[in-house]
Design an enzyme around this catalytic site. Structure first.
Site, PDB file in Angstrom:
ATOM      1  N   ASN A  54       5.764  -0.819 -14.491  1.00 30.35           N
ATOM      2  CA  ASN A  54       4.430  -0.320 -14.154  1.00 30.35           C
ATOM      3  C   ASN A  54       4.203  -0.489 -12.657  1.00 30.35           C
ATOM      4  OD1 ASN A  54       1.807   0.737 -15.233  1.00 30.35           O
ATOM      5  ND2 ASN A  54       1.096  -0.987 -14.002  1.00 30.35           N
ATOM      6  N   TYR A  77      -3.649  -2.525  -6.615  1.00 31.55           N
ATOM      7  CA  TYR A  77      -4.694  -3.528  -6.837  1.00 31.55           C
ATOM      8  C   TYR A  77      -4.805  -4.365  -5.571  1.00 31.55           C
ATOM      9  CZ  TYR A  77      -2.013  -2.699 -11.110  1.00 31.55           C
ATOM     10  OH  TYR A  77      -1.246  -2.129 -12.091  1.00 31.55           O
ATOM     11  N   ARG A  78      -6.010  -4.550  -5.107  1.00 34.44           N
ATOM     12  CA  ARG A  78      -6.193  -5.323  -3.878  1.00 34.44           C
ATOM     13  C   ARG A  78      -5.766  -6.773  -4.084  1.00 34.44           C
ATOM     14  NH1 ARG A  78     -12.107  -5.213  -5.366  1.00 34.44           N
ATOM     15  NH2 ARG A  78     -12.543  -7.298  -6.150  1.00 34.44           N
ATOM     16  N   TRP A  91      -6.156  -7.554 -10.971  1.00 33.17           N
ATOM     17  CA  TRP A  91      -5.817  -6.721 -12.127  1.00 33.17           C
ATOM     18  C   TRP A  91      -7.040  -6.598 -13.020  1.00 33.17           C
ATOM     19  CZ3 TRP A  91      -0.806  -9.947 -12.923  1.00 33.17           C
ATOM     20  CH2 TRP A  91       0.292  -9.260 -12.408  1.00 33.17           C
ATOM     21  N   GLU A 114       5.126   5.055 -12.987  1.00 32.28           N
ATOM     22  CA  GLU A 114       4.492   5.803 -11.894  1.00 32.28           C
ATOM     23  C   GLU A 114       5.519   6.316 -10.880  1.00 32.28           C
ATOM     24  OE1 GLU A 114       3.105   3.111 -13.310  1.00 32.28           O
ATOM     25  OE2 GLU A 114       1.040   3.685 -13.763  1.00 32.28           O
ATOM     26  N   ASP A 158     -16.846  -3.396  -2.248  1.00 26.68           N
ATOM     27  CA  ASP A 158     -16.027  -2.565  -3.127  1.00 26.68           C
ATOM     28  C   ASP A 158     -16.329  -1.072  -2.999  1.00 26.68           C
ATOM     29  OD1 ASP A 158     -14.070  -2.275  -5.187  1.00 26.68           O
ATOM     30  OD2 ASP A 158     -14.685  -4.253  -5.893  1.00 26.68           O
TER      31      ASP A 158
HETATM   32  C1  LIG Z   1      -7.587   2.061  -2.665  1.00 20.71           C
HETATM   33  C2  LIG Z   1      -7.573   1.676  -4.106  1.00 20.71           C
HETATM   34  C3  LIG Z   1      -7.785   0.371  -4.474  1.00 20.71           C
HETATM   35  C4  LIG Z   1      -7.777  -0.019  -5.807  1.00 20.71           C
HETATM   36  N1  LIG Z   1      -7.980  -1.320  -6.131  1.00 20.71           N
HETATM   37  C5  LIG Z   1      -7.904  -1.710  -7.421  1.00 20.71           C
HETATM   38  C6  LIG Z   1      -8.035  -3.085  -7.769  1.00 20.71           C
HETATM   39  O1  LIG Z   1      -8.235  -3.942  -6.915  1.00 20.71           O
HETATM   40  N2  LIG Z   1      -7.923  -3.432  -9.077  1.00 20.71           N
HETATM   41  C7  LIG Z   1      -7.682  -2.498 -10.067  1.00 20.71           C
HETATM   42  O2  LIG Z   1      -7.557  -2.874 -11.230  1.00 20.71           O
HETATM   43  N3  LIG Z   1      -7.594  -1.181  -9.759  1.00 20.71           N
HETATM   44  C8  LIG Z   1      -7.673  -0.774  -8.470  1.00 20.71           C
HETATM   45  N4  LIG Z   1      -7.539   0.549  -8.145  1.00 20.71           N
HETATM   46  C9  LIG Z   1      -7.348   1.529  -9.215  1.00 20.71           C
HETATM   47  C10 LIG Z   1      -5.940   1.447  -9.801  1.00 20.71           C
HETATM   48  O3  LIG Z   1      -4.975   1.546  -8.794  1.00 20.71           O
HETATM   49  C11 LIG Z   1      -5.715   2.562 -10.813  1.00 20.71           C
HETATM   50  O4  LIG Z   1      -6.626   2.393 -11.874  1.00 20.71           O
HETATM   51  C12 LIG Z   1      -4.303   2.591 -11.371  1.00 20.71           C
HETATM   52  O5  LIG Z   1      -4.179   3.680 -12.247  1.00 20.71           O
HETATM   53  C13 LIG Z   1      -3.951   1.336 -12.114  1.00 20.71           C
HETATM   54  O6  LIG Z   1      -2.636   1.446 -12.583  1.00 20.71           O
HETATM   55  P1  LIG Z   1      -2.172   0.806 -13.953  1.00 20.71           P
HETATM   56  O7  LIG Z   1      -3.102   1.231 -15.035  1.00 20.71           O
HETATM   57  O8  LIG Z   1      -0.784   1.337 -14.122  1.00 20.71           O
HETATM   58  O9  LIG Z   1      -2.175  -0.676 -13.839  1.00 20.71           O
HETATM   59  C14 LIG Z   1      -7.556   0.951  -6.814  1.00 20.71           C
HETATM   60  C15 LIG Z   1      -7.348   2.272  -6.446  1.00 20.71           C
HETATM   61  C16 LIG Z   1      -7.352   2.650  -5.113  1.00 20.71           C
HETATM   62  C17 LIG Z   1      -7.118   4.083  -4.749  1.00 20.71           C
HETATM   63 MN   LIG Z   2       0.498   2.419 -15.382  1.00 13.40          MN
END
Ligand SMILES: Cc1cc2nc3c(=O)[nH]c(=O)nc-3n(C[C@H](O)[C@H](O)[C@H](O)COP(=O)(O)O)c2cc1C
Ligand SMILES: [Mn+2]
Length: 502
Positions: free
Chosen positions: A170, A174-175, A188, A231, A280
């Site tokens: 995966n 995530y920040r 997460w 991804e 945020d």
């Molecule tokens: C700039 C940016 C920052 C993000 N920060 C976070 C974050 O801190 N935590 C989070 O859960 N998702 C964050 N997201 C959204 C996730 O990247 C997005 O939901 C992604 O699909 C998660 O992937 P996953 O479901 O495979 O874990 C962010 C997206 C962007 C564009």
């Molecule tokens: Mn995913």
């Protein structure tokens, strides 16, 4: 032409196209870069490469995605809808009818087969390997974005994990809040795949973080794919070229060979920290909440590695365009399950989860309500708070037209559906976190079968008279300022308005 193969090719392309400014004046990663970037993004300005960031040897790239033009350049496509049609071509494949069809079909299948990441043995991302005390986050120009942020945050990472049960990869964005030279928090959120991998582990989960990727791979980390889909595979498909991966040095994970910087480390299931506050993308500070702690075991990087960053905050910000890319690219996939959907729009001002406008080919009573429930059942769209449904001929991207339909066609006593369900992790409005109210507004035309009076016809000029006036327009001698826009009252102007309206 193809999408850029790495961050440096991307920077070179931006520079050739007049889309990048290098700044050699010293700037502070503590708030100053945010203020510069905020003004630049809101003016539709260029990508910024800060080459002299206080306290670090590394340059910082920001606003690489900040306009529609740059987002299209990233994908090497004329429009984001063209990126989407590449996907719908594959999703909607039919059994071939003749030889030409068969050859085309095979080409499409090959494009899927070629999307799988490839493993390589040597990688630019590992030109420099730092382990032990040498591996320090203090080397990087990590930004503190907003005044009340708890600390500096890594804001544009691609975080790589494997599901401990299946081994499937995966990648998510995530920040990561800096806690010290070798520790960060890992944000997460509860609905995300990365979180699920973490929860499935018994003790420790290995984590790698890629920073400074080609723009399509960086985008793909933010794409809401189903859990079992890698991804990097989407990135390979959209690039038309497989993502190259190399074995990490201190963890059993593969990392992008083209990255500028890779952080390697692990997360102990039981080690949590208070993460936040953080300014945020909702436009508000997210309050502190416990999140897992990432422990760094190594940093690998290119020589003169460039550090990528992004600022989120009150919309519109740079992330608006990452969201718009997802909105467009996922439309074909949404149509696979809900084919009556013609188009949809997630307004930037709605921070993506607050509002979804959807147009449908309405075929039966209650059809709008069916689609509302479908949206509330679809992947990350299920977190949508307000759904507005309009008829197929309404342009969902034209918010004034949508408001007109809501005003003209809605009887609130009949056409508003109030329900409850899961809400975005960051939504501060509901009384309880994660769960609360949802609203659906049916702004379609209704018929007697839905208990209404006969629906009146909409006003339309005849095509004959329109053609006649077109022909004779010069004769009338009326000069119209078309920039004044259809007699509409404009509330904002210029790039800001364009960004809000796409
Ligand atoms: C700039 C940016 C920052 C993000 N920060 C976070 C974050 O801190 N935590 C989070 O859960 N998702 C964050 N997201 C959204 C996730 O990247 C997005 O939901 C992604 O699909 C998660 O992937 P996953 O479901 O495979 O874990 C962010 C997206 C962007 C564009
Ligand atoms: Mn995913």
């Amino acid at each position: 032409m193809a999408p850029p193969s790495d961050l440096r090719a991307w920077i070179a392309l931006l520079e050739r196209e007049g889309e990048l400014v290098r700044i050699d004046t010293q700037v502070d990663p503590d708030l100053e870069i945010t203020e510069i970037t905020d003004r630049t993004v809101k003016a539709g300005g260029p990508a910024l490469l800060f080459e002299n960031v206080k306290g670090s040897e590394h340059s910082l790239l920001i606003n690489q995605f900040g306009t529609e033009r740059r987002m299209c350049m990233a994908f090497d496509a004329p429009s984001l809808d063209d990126v989407a049609s590449k996907l719908s071509d594959v999703l909607e494949m039919q059994p071939p009818a003749g030889l030409v069809d068969k050859v085309r079909g095979l080409q499409k299948l090959k494009s899927i087969a070629d999307s799988r990441p490839k493993t390589v043995r040597r990688a630019p991302s590992q030109q420099i390997v730092l382990e032990g005390d040498d591996a320090s986050l203090d080397l990087l120009p990590i930004q503190k974005c907003w005044p009340d942020d708890a600390a500096p945050f890594i804001t544009l990472p691609a975080v790589i994990t494997k599901d401990p049960r299946t081994g499937t990869r995966n990648v998510g964005m995530y920040r990561m809040q800096k806690l010290g030279p070798r520790a960060t928090a890992m944000h997460w959120q509860i609905h995300k795949d990365g979180r699920a991998d973490y929860l499935a582990t018994d003790g420790k989960i290995e984590v790698a973080v890629a920073l400074g990727l080609d723009p399509v791979t960086a985008y793909s980390a933010s794409a809401p794919l189903p859990k079992h889909i890698d991804e990097f595979m989407l990135a390979g498909f959209l690039r038309g070229e497989a993502v190259e991966l190399v074995q990490a040095k201190t963890v059993d994970l593969e990392v992008p060979a083209n990255a500028e910087i890779v952080l390697e480390g692990y997360i102990d299931k039981d080690e949590l920290t208070e993460e936040g506050p953080f300014g945020d993308h909702t436009g508000y500070y997210t309050p502190p909440e416990p999140f897992p702690v990432f422990r760094l075991t190594a940093i690998t990087m290119r020589r003169d590695a460039i550090y990528p960053s992004i600022v989120v905050g009150k919309p519109p910000q740079e992330d608006a365009w990452l969201g718009k890319a997802t909105e467009r690219i996922f439309l074909p996939a949404i149509r696979m399950t809900v084919p009556e959907i013609v188009d949809y729009d997630l307004p930037v001002a709605g921070a993506f989860h607050n509002c979804c406008i959807v147009s449908i080919r309405k075929a039966f009573p209650g059809h709008a309500q069916k689609v509302m429930h479908a949206i509330w059942g679809l992947g990350m769209l299920s977190l949508t708070k307000a759904v507005v449904v309009v008829d197929e001929w309404v342009d969902v991207h034209d918010y004034e037209e949508v408001m007109f339909r809501v005003g003209a066609n809605v009887d609130p006593a009949r056409d508003v559906l109030l329900t409850e369900g899961p809400l975005d992790h960051l939504d501060h409005a509901p009384t309880r976190q994660f769960y609360g109210g949802k609203i659906g507004i049916d702004a379609t035309h209704k018929g007697p079968a839905e208990g209404t009076r006969e629906w009146p016809p909409e006003i339309q000029m005849t095509p004959e008279v329109q053609a006649l006036v077109d022909r004779r327009w010069e004769e009338y001698g009326i000069s119209l300022d078309t920039a004044a826009g259809n007699g509409r009252i404009r509330q904002s102007s210029g790039p800001l308005r364009r960004l809000i309206r796409r």
